[in-house]
Design a protein around this motif. Structure first.
Motif, PDB file in Angstrom:
ATOM      1  N   MET A  26      -5.816 -29.702  18.072  1.00 51.55           N
ATOM      2  CA  MET A  26      -5.231 -28.737  17.145  1.00 51.55           C
ATOM      3  C   MET A  26      -3.991 -29.308  16.455  1.00 51.55           C
ATOM      4  SD  MET A  26      -4.209 -24.798  17.914  1.00 51.55           S
ATOM      5  CE  MET A  26      -3.584 -23.746  16.617  1.00 51.55           C
TER       6      MET A  26
ATOM      7  N   TRP B 296      -4.853 -30.948  13.133  1.00 52.78           N
ATOM      8  CA  TRP B 296      -5.524 -30.171  12.090  1.00 52.78           C
ATOM      9  C   TRP B 296      -4.715 -30.224  10.793  1.00 52.78           C
ATOM     10  CZ3 TRP B 296      -7.746 -24.962  14.392  1.00 52.78           C
ATOM     11  CH2 TRP B 296      -8.708 -25.284  15.362  1.00 52.78           C
TER      12      TRP B 296
ATOM     13  N   GLN C 238      -5.143 -26.661   5.534  1.00 53.55           N
ATOM     14  CA  GLN C 238      -6.195 -25.701   5.209  1.00 53.55           C
ATOM     15  C   GLN C 238      -6.852 -25.151   6.472  1.00 53.55           C
ATOM     16  OE1 GLN C 238      -9.212 -27.262   2.622  1.00 53.55           O
ATOM     17  NE2 GLN C 238     -10.042 -25.261   2.112  1.00 53.55           N
ATOM     18  N   SER C 239      -7.074 -26.016   7.445  1.00 53.95           N
ATOM     19  CA  SER C 239      -7.660 -25.556   8.711  1.00 53.95           C
ATOM     20  C   SER C 239      -6.737 -24.572   9.398  1.00 53.95           C
ATOM     21  CB  SER C 239      -7.923 -26.755   9.626  1.00 53.95           C
ATOM     22  OG  SER C 239      -8.806 -27.669   9.024  1.00 53.95           O
ATOM     23  N   ARG C 240      -5.450 -24.824   9.344  1.00 51.97           N
ATOM     24  CA  ARG C 240      -4.497 -23.900   9.960  1.00 51.97           C
ATOM     25  C   ARG C 240      -4.480 -22.543   9.234  1.00 51.97           C
ATOM     26  NH1 ARG C 240      -0.628 -26.570  13.300  1.00 51.97           N
ATOM     27  NH2 ARG C 240      -0.994 -28.819  13.369  1.00 51.97           N
TER      28      ARG C 240
ATOM     29  N   LEU D  69      -6.976 -21.199   7.528  1.00 54.98           N
ATOM     30  CA  LEU D  69      -8.216 -20.503   7.886  1.00 54.98           C
ATOM     31  C   LEU D  69      -8.121 -19.916   9.290  1.00 54.98           C
ATOM     32  CD1 LEU D  69     -10.894 -22.986   6.471  1.00 54.98           C
ATOM     33  CD2 LEU D  69     -10.295 -20.737   5.562  1.00 54.98           C
ATOM     34  N   LEU D  70      -7.528 -20.675  10.202  1.00 57.79           N
ATOM     35  CA  LEU D  70      -7.409 -20.179  11.559  1.00 57.79           C
ATOM     36  C   LEU D  70      -6.514 -18.947  11.617  1.00 57.79           C
ATOM     37  CD1 LEU D  70      -7.911 -20.578  14.607  1.00 57.79           C
ATOM     38  CD2 LEU D  70      -5.875 -22.008  14.653  1.00 57.79           C
TER      39      LEU D  70
ATOM     40  N   THR E 108     -14.135 -15.188   4.644  1.00 58.19           N
ATOM     41  CA  THR E 108     -13.943 -16.638   4.754  1.00 58.19           C
ATOM     42  C   THR E 108     -13.967 -17.304   3.387  1.00 58.19           C
ATOM     43  OG1 THR E 108     -14.976 -16.625   6.931  1.00 58.19           O
ATOM     44  CG2 THR E 108     -14.831 -18.739   5.813  1.00 58.19           C
TER      45      THR E 108
ATOM     46  N   ILE F 145     -10.859 -19.328   1.815  1.00 54.57           N
ATOM     47  CA  ILE F 145     -10.953 -20.744   1.402  1.00 54.57           C
ATOM     48  C   ILE F 145     -10.551 -20.893  -0.060  1.00 54.57           C
ATOM     49  CG2 ILE F 145     -12.572 -22.641   1.016  1.00 54.57           C
ATOM     50  CD1 ILE F 145     -14.095 -21.694   3.491  1.00 54.57           C
TER      51      ILE F 145
ATOM     52  N   SER G 213      -6.790 -20.521  -0.240  1.00 51.36           N
ATOM     53  CA  SER G 213      -6.050 -21.566   0.471  1.00 51.36           C
ATOM     54  C   SER G 213      -6.010 -22.866  -0.315  1.00 51.36           C
ATOM     55  CB  SER G 213      -6.681 -21.814   1.848  1.00 51.36           C
ATOM     56  OG  SER G 213      -7.980 -22.366   1.707  1.00 51.36           O
TER      57      SER G 213
ATOM     58  N   THR H 182      -3.244 -25.793  -0.574  1.00 60.11           N
ATOM     59  CA  THR H 182      -3.464 -27.115   0.010  1.00 60.11           C
ATOM     60  C   THR H 182      -3.638 -28.207  -1.032  1.00 60.11           C
ATOM     61  OG1 THR H 182      -5.841 -26.669   0.160  1.00 60.11           O
ATOM     62  CG2 THR H 182      -4.494 -26.148   2.082  1.00 60.11           C
TER      63      THR H 182
END
Length: 962
Positions: free
Chosen positions: A1, A4, A7-9, A11-12, A192, A196, A199, A203
């Protein structure tokens, strides 16, 4: 983690709460919907069976099964009803409609109220039927019913049972579950996609910023960012662009500075190169100056020690003659001054050796208690002249047997004790030895010297341990000296892995202490004497508390009991009480000072102890009070000097307990031994020295020992005289005109006859630099004495090197071959079989040895690897020079030449770790000297050359010498 991306953060952070809430709510509503479906089917069954029960009353009352069958069949039309049954009041089945029901567990009777039974795929409901609507059946009559109305109203007339299928309900459950999951996942998917999409607006600019920063990091300072974003990202973008612009400007300026610095550095290198050339020349001059300094020290040592040798020697000779009191005082002053000057010279030379890094510590067995006691015994007269009490206190946990350098340890302790005596006018000097730490075979010892002298201030303490400095540097100082004693002590202690320090207060005395790391002796062959003093009881008297404590510790190590007193009257009372209580003391030890000696009370006390209690008495007196010895000996009292020597005390105690008749006899022998010298058997000695005074002194000392002396003033004259008259021993000065002692020795050893190899040559030199002895031994001398020499040194050296059985037969001595057994006799007419037996024994012993032993190389070189390698390399290089003469002498049959050549190689093996070759050379040389057969000599030669080849092969295959 942690790895990461942004963008992954995002989304999480966005989707995780959404998914969690959706799953919780979806699960809840699905659970509610499924429970509702189960409740609905039960309610439908209850409604159906409640309608069925009234419909069956008529058929049951009238007993008409057809009506009941119709009612049961009509019930199957209801939703989810699978089958129905009707029972009469006797619980017997009247009608059944639909598939067979699952058999129920056996029971006594049907329930009195509605009962619901759940199964895997069905629900069964059972209800009792009562005749509640009897009015509608009046036309039937009581007779037809068989009972009156009251009985019908009070009893059940039957039961109805329904079975409902759960198939439709399960299907509805699956439909509800699929529908809920579909809407749940659809909502999550839509969220989602939206997350995305938004985000990326965050990002994408950040990615561009990251790429730009990475490009700047790689050196591309021309890069600029334009992501068309707003808010904080726009501010960050502007800041990075400004930073890149600033870095570009700074880089350009730095590059200009580097170019300028490079040019300056090039010019500086040129200057440094010039300075290096100058420094190289200066270094060569410094090395040359250092070499000149070393030579100067050696020459200075010789030039100063040479006249001192004459002064001290002749002073000692004058002291043996009849002198007036004034003459005796003058001579003693000369002697003390000469010894003081010699001590200063020794300090300067020791300091020079330490500064040059040429100090080598010995590793020999020693007893620390004896060493400290020797120092205090030597310093006792100086301390007792000032009325000081010198005490050695060695704690019981200090190991007795150690391995170290006793001379250097004694030098350190002597320096500290001498300083303590020098700066103390009254009181005591106490030397304490204690164990600090013990690890396996290594112990750390702490030795402290405490005095009651003038002490020092903190400023004076900071000036200690510096060369040529003293605490009091004024021209009116009371105490003199070179200021090197403590410096030398500090360097020696550091070489021994320890530390040194001082604790002092002005006018309250000082305590100098040092620690050393010493190896414990692993000698297991020591035979311990049976303790013959066990459980003996001693009464100790001394007015000095620490002296009493030290004496008590000393005798307690022999498992004796000890009581201490500081008053003679109390001593008498204790002795009397112990005797009356049938637990008497075995001995009384009295430490007598000057005050007690001047009083008659001590003599009266001794008489009472001896006459009334029959107690043996030992008196301890100062070294300077020897005139009192005779008074005590008249009383049959043993006298020992203070500070006490434990070995002498032990011997005296043994004599008192077991051999009392030998006490006075022993004391008389000791006095006689000090006044007389047992003469040695007369031999002929060649004394070589260019200094007339030294030569005269040497002749006088040797003649005083009863020997015949031949004189020579230089090496060339010594060579001539040794050829004319072969002496039993040669004392050879080293530094002489015409031919020095080393060259003279080499010339003597190179003479053709065998006898010139056997005469012992002892070096007499004033040189004191490290490595001097090794160089002299390697040059062919047998031993080494440093000027000034004493009569005792000469006597001990003569006893060591001269065969007492045949002093005038040097041809039968093999002094320079220490491995040969003394007194062995070999007949020159041994048979050939005996020759072969000797050869086989020697070669078999050699086969068990190593060709090259690196550990032995290091040991012989005092653990100096460079020196060990040099010695082995010198031996290897000597083979090409020394082996051909051996082969040539063997071929020509010249035994003397063969002996000289083999001996030369043999001498080289003594200083390197080649045990097998050394053993072969020893046997080879012995065989030549014993005129062995040619065949045996040839066999030794073959073994010799084979081993030389083995050493050469080892040197080529091993990288140790590289």
């Amino acid at each position: 983690m942690k790895n990461w991306g942004l963008q992954s953060r995002i989304l999480l952070i966005t989707l995780l709460p959404l998914i969690a809430i959706s799953c919780v709510l979806g699960g809840y509503f699905i659970k509610v919907r499924l429970d509702d479906l189960d409740t609905l089917v039960e309610q439908r069954g209850l409604a159906t069976i409640r309608q069925l029960a009234p419909a069956c009353e008529y058929g049951l009352v009238s007993g008409n099964k057809e009506v009941l069958q119709k009612v049961a069949n009509s019930t199957l039309n209801e939703l989810d009803v699978r089958s129905a049954k009707i029972y009469d009041r006797f619980q017997s089945e009247l009608v059944h409609s639909g598939p067979d029901m699952k058999a129920l567990d056996e029971r006594e009777e049907l329930p009195n109220e509605i009962q619901i039974l759940h199964f895997e795929n069905s629900i069964r409901l059972i209800t009792p039927i009562f005749a509640q609507n009897l009015a509608s059946y009046e036309h039937l009559g009581v007779s037809s019913i068989g009972r009156n109305q009251d009985e019908l109203f009070s009893e059940k007339i039957g039961w109805a049972e329904l079975e409902l299928s759960l198939t439709n309900t399960e299907l509805k459950k699956y439909q509800a579950l699929l529908t809920s999951c579909f809407f749940l996942f659809s909502g999550i998917l839509v969220c989602t996609i939206i997350t995305i999409r938004f985000s990326r607006e965050i990002t994408t600019p950040l990615i561009k910023l990251t790429q730009a920063v990475e490009s700047i990091k790689q050196g591309n300072l021309e890069v600029r960012i334009n992501s068309e974003s707003g808010g904080e990202l726009r501010i960050l973008e502007s800041g990075i662009n400004s930073m890149a612009s600033s870095l570009k400007t700074a880089y350009d300026e730095m590059q200009q500075s580097i170019d300028q610095a490079t040019e300056d550095y090039r010019q500086t290198l040129e200057q440094i190169e010039i300075q290096n050339v100058e420094l190289n020349l200066t270094r060569r001059e410094a090395l040359k100056a250092s070499q000149i300094k070393s030579e100067f020290l050696a020459n200075m040592s010789h030039e100063i020690r040479t006249p001192l040798n004459g002064i001290i020697g002749f002073t000692n000779l004058i002291l043996k003659t009849q002198l007036t009191a004034r003459q005796l005082d003058y001579i003693n002053t000369i002697k003390k001054s000469s010894e003081g000057l010699l001590a200063i010279i020794n300090d300067v030379l020791d300091f020079s050796k330490i500064e040059a890094g040429k100090l080598v510590l010995d590793k020999t067995p020693m007893n620390l208690r004896d060493l400290v006691e020797d120092v205090l015994t030597m310093m006792a007269p100086a301390g007792q002249d000032k009325g000081l009490e010198l005490v050695s206190l060695v704690y019981s946990d200090v190991p007795a047997d150690l391995i170290g350098d006793p001379l250097r340890l004694k030098q350190i302790i002597t320096n500290l004790v001498n300083n303590a005596i020098k700066f103390t006018n009254k009181g005591s000097v106490i030397v304490r030895t204690m164990l600090e730490e013990q690890k396996q075979n290594t112990v750390t010892l702490k030795i402290s010297v405490t005095d009651t002298g003038i002490g020092m201030t903190e400023d004076q303490q900071q000036e200690l341990f510096r060369a040529f400095t003293q605490a009091d540097t004024s021209t009116t100082r009371q105490y003199g000296g070179t200021g090197l004693g403590l410096v030398i002590s500090k360097k020696l202690v550091e070489h021994m892995g320890g530390d040194i320090g001082v604790e002092s207060s002005l006018n309250q005395g000082s305590t100098f202490w040092f620690t050393v790391k010493i190896q414990k002796s692993d000698d297991t062959d020591t035979i311990h004497e049976i303790n013959r003093l066990m459980e003996k009881k001693a009464l100790i008297f001394d007015t000095h508390p620490t002296a009493r404590l030290a004496l008590s510790h000393c005798i307690q190590q022999w498992e004796m009991e000890a009581d201490e007193v500081d008053d003679l009257q109390i001593l008498e009372e204790l002795a009397l009480q112990a005797d009356e209580s049938h637990a008497p003391f075995d001995i009384v030890i009295l430490g007598v000072g000057q005050e007690q000696l001047e009083s008659q009370y001590i003599l009266e006390t001794i008489r009472k102890l001896q006459d009334q209690l029959s107690l043996p008495v030992i008196v301890l007196i100062n070294t300077t009070d020897q005139q009192a010895v005779q008074r005590f000996q008249l009383l049959n009292v043993s006298c020992l000097t203070k500070p006490i020597i434990s070995a002498k005390l032990h011997e005296t105690l043994i004599n008192q307990f077991y051999y009392p008749e030998n006490i006075n006899k022993h004391n008389l022998q000791q006095q006689t031994k000090q006044l007389t010298t047992i003469p040695q058997q007369a031999i002929e000695i060649l004394a070589v020295d260019d200094n007339e005074a030294n030569l005269k002194l040497l002749r006088t000392l040797l003649e005083g020992l009863g020997h015949k002396v031949i004189e020579a003033s230089n090496g060339a004259e010594a060579v001539k005289k040794i050829q004319q008259t072969l002496p039993d021993l040669v004392f050879m000065d080293i530094q002489m005109p015409v031919m020095d002692g080393v060259e003279a020795t080499k010339t003597i050893r190179s003479l053709d006859e065998r006898r010139f190899l056997q005469v012992p040559i002892i070096a007499l030199t004033a040189h004191a630099l490290s490595g001097e002895k090794e160089a002299l031994i390697q040059a062919g001398l047998n031993d080494y004495l440093t000027k000034p020499v004493s009569e005792e040194q000469l006597s001990a050296t003569i006893a060591k090197w001269v065969d007492k059985g045949s002093p005038n037969s040097p041809s039968e001595r093999l002094i320079h071959l220490p491995q040969e057994s003394e007194g062995s006799e070999r007949a020159t007419s041994e048979t050939e079989n005996n020759d072969h037996a000797a050869k086989n024994s020697a070669l078999e012993d050699s086969n068990q040895l190593e060709t090259v032993c690196i550990d032995e190389c290091l040991k012989l070189a005092a653990n100096k690897e460079d020196l060990a390698k040099d010695m082995l390399s010198m031996l290897l290089s000597s083979f090409d020079r020394d082996i051909p003469p051996i082969t040539e002498a063997l071929t020509s049959g010249a035994r003397n030449d063969l002996l000289n050549s083999v001996h030369k190689v043999h001498g080289g093996t003594r200083y390197t770790g080649v045990p097998k070759l050394r053993n072969i050379c020893h046997a080879f040389e012995s065989a030549i000297k014993e005129d062995a057969s040619d065949e045996l000599i040839a066999e030794f030669y073959n073994a010799f050359t084979k081993e030389v080849d083995a050493i050469k092969a080892w040197s080529e295959s091993s990288d140790w010498l590289s």
